[in-house]
Design an enzyme around this catalytic site. Sequence first.
Site, short mmCIF file in Angstrom:
data_model
loop_
_atom_site.label_atom_id
_atom_site.label_comp_id
_atom_site.label_asym_id
_atom_site.label_seq_id
_atom_site.Cartn_x
_atom_site.Cartn_y
_atom_site.Cartn_z
N GLU A 173 0.81 -1.23 0.00
CA GLU A 173 0.00 0.00 0.00
C GLU A 173 0.84 1.28 0.00
O GLU A 173 0.64 2.17 0.82
CB GLU A 173 -0.97 -0.02 1.20
CG GLU A 173 -1.89 -1.23 1.16
CD GLU A 173 -2.90 -1.27 2.31
OE1 GLU A 173 -2.80 -0.45 3.22
OE2 GLU A 173 -3.78 -2.15 2.27
N ASN A 214 2.29 -4.90 -3.31
CA ASN A 214 0.88 -5.28 -3.12
C ASN A 214 0.07 -4.02 -2.83
O ASN A 214 0.55 -3.10 -2.16
CB ASN A 214 0.83 -6.23 -1.90
CG ASN A 214 -0.50 -6.92 -1.73
OD1 ASN A 214 -1.02 -7.54 -2.64
ND2 ASN A 214 -1.05 -6.85 -0.52
N HIS A 250 -10.14 -6.32 -2.48
CA HIS A 250 -11.23 -6.19 -1.50
C HIS A 250 -12.35 -5.47 -2.24
O HIS A 250 -12.39 -4.24 -2.30
CB HIS A 250 -10.75 -5.40 -0.28
CG HIS A 250 -9.70 -6.11 0.50
ND1 HIS A 250 -9.96 -7.28 1.18
CD2 HIS A 250 -8.39 -5.83 0.70
CE1 HIS A 250 -8.85 -7.70 1.78
NE2 HIS A 250 -7.88 -6.85 1.50
N GLU A 278 -5.92 -10.90 -1.74
CA GLU A 278 -6.74 -10.74 -0.52
C GLU A 278 -8.23 -10.69 -0.86
O GLU A 278 -8.97 -9.86 -0.34
CB GLU A 278 -6.33 -9.46 0.23
CG GLU A 278 -4.86 -9.39 0.57
CD GLU A 278 -4.46 -8.17 1.39
OE1 GLU A 278 -5.35 -7.46 1.92
OE2 GLU A 278 -3.25 -7.92 1.52
N ASP A 280 -11.99 -10.60 -1.14
CA ASP A 280 -13.32 -10.72 -0.53
C ASP A 280 -14.25 -9.77 -1.27
O ASP A 280 -13.79 -8.82 -1.91
CB ASP A 280 -13.33 -10.52 1.00
CG ASP A 280 -12.61 -9.29 1.48
OD1 ASP A 280 -12.53 -8.29 0.74
OD2 ASP A 280 -12.12 -9.30 2.64
C1 XIL Z 1 -6.42 -6.89 7.95
C2 XIL Z 1 -6.71 -8.10 8.81
O1 XIL Z 1 -7.58 -8.96 8.12
C3 XIL Z 1 -7.32 -7.69 10.12
O2 XIL Z 1 -7.44 -8.81 11.01
C4 XIL Z 1 -6.47 -6.62 10.80
O3 XIL Z 1 -7.12 -6.16 11.95
C5 XIL Z 1 -6.24 -5.47 9.84
O4 XIL Z 1 -5.65 -5.95 8.65
N1 XIL Z 1 -4.97 -4.96 3.44
C6 XIL Z 1 -3.98 -5.79 3.90
C7 XIL Z 1 -4.25 -6.75 4.99
O5 XIL Z 1 -2.89 -5.81 3.31
O6 XIL Z 1 -3.11 -6.98 5.77
C8 XIL Z 1 -5.40 -6.28 5.85
O7 XIL Z 1 -5.68 -7.30 6.81
C9 XIL Z 1 -6.60 -5.97 5.00
C10 XIL Z 1 -6.28 -4.85 4.04
#
Ligand code: XIL
Length: 489
Positions: A173, A214, A250, A278, A280
């Site tokens: 990020e 990422n 996400h 990641e 969802d």
């Molecule tokens: C999130 C986790 O799922 C949570 O449990 C934690 O509290 C916060 O981080 N981007 C990322 C991940 O790169 O590491 C994040 O994971 C979600 C967003």
Amino acid sequence: MKKFLITGALALSTALCAPAVIAFGGPDASPSEATQSALGIGHNFEPLRDAAERSGRTLGVAYAPHLASSDSQYRSIAEREFSIITAENAMKWDATEPQRGQFRWTEADAVVQFAQDNDAEVYGHTLVWHSQLPQWAANLTDPAELRTVMVDHINSVAGRYAGDIAAWDVVNEAFEDNGSRRQSVFQRVLGDGYIEEAFRAARAADPEAKLCINDYSTDWINAKSTAIYDLVKDFKERNVPIDCVGFQSHLIVGQVPTNFQQNLQRFVDLGVDVRITELDIRMSTPPSAANLATQAQDYRKVFQACWNVDGCTGVTLWGITDSYSWIPQVFPGQGAALPWNDDYSTKAALGELAEVIGAQHVSDPDPDPTDPTDPTDPTDPPGDALCAVVPQVNAWNTGYTANLTIRNTGSVAINGWELTIGLPEGHQLTQGWSAEFSQSGNDIVASNAAWNATISPGNSVGIGFNATYQGTSADLGPFTLNGIACDES
Ligand code: XIL
């Protein structure tokens, strides 16, 4: 007793000490009960990782060791379905180096151990990130000191797991949506060069790991993804080590970008791998039927985008069940983002993604090897079943592909099988799938894979092979299954 049906979150939380179990799966089980298992109600696929592996990809999951300890269903699904494990939090800076120079490895070690125990890879997440960064590091203002701290952190974490990590999110990020650099402590104190420094340090600490950058909201072609594209291009041109780009994905229901695949492809064309890291897909809660249906198609689209791109190494789901998803905490009023519901029943999304990756249906995804009443106990001796084999051959002048459907035409389950396939003279097996293949003279022997060992009465499994031949590509056969001659229709 491995098979159980747990109803609701209350039962879930008590599953370990006093499981609320309803036995099923015995001879009297109704069809609907038969698909309920520890793997999630409605789940009737081979291990999804096996399907992914057939196309050379991995299926991943964000994994939390404490959940695997407290929830056996979470653990079972993590073990069975996934071939690459990302630590959801355990490898982040605040978890591994909460105080300067004082490292805590218990949780991160547990992730690596879990992966190794289950013959899965580890996806390292993450070395340099503005979030989940302890205050002592976020407060540094002296460039020399922060540089030392960053490189020491990378050396310590990547160095500890050197050789055990398939890929690292070296930097996470680093960009804003408008394509400018995020003003993290690393950017403010070290300037633009910090990303390159981090990647060089990571390569030195673990020369075997692929090194990725990422980010989120980079799934389509926009200012942010183009900024990363430009960075990768520059790194490649100057031989700065970088191997892969992670797309967090996400996503919001109904908003899968139409140029997702095109975006992935332009990165691959630069000479890096890509991965959905990641995934969802969230919606307002409680979820509507319409949104769940849209979400299922969205999962299909995301998997298809990856599966269509050579160089997309796979997809990682950001969790298993909605009950532990990070979404409701961060996006209040939203959730239902994962393929398993709170009670581990499966969403339509699971069926869609399973179809894209080519997962086969199995009648019992969770056979219990210790249960003598389980009709699909894989340790049962093979039954006196009758069989039919239907071959389909697509030939060209020097070779052919044969797809065979093996059907159990008897009345008892076949648990473990070996199919002998008679060949005309001069045929040579080159490759097979969905079974273990070997050739002896003019016979090919195909033995079941772990996931298709059981063929219930009336059910079929598909296998196939390629062969070369001289002369005739005449009919294959005879076929014998566990020594019993099969019909050829
Ligand atoms: C999130 C986790 O799922 C949570 O449990 C934690 O509290 C916060 O981080 N981007 C990322 C991940 O790169 O590491 C994040 O994971 C979600 C967003």
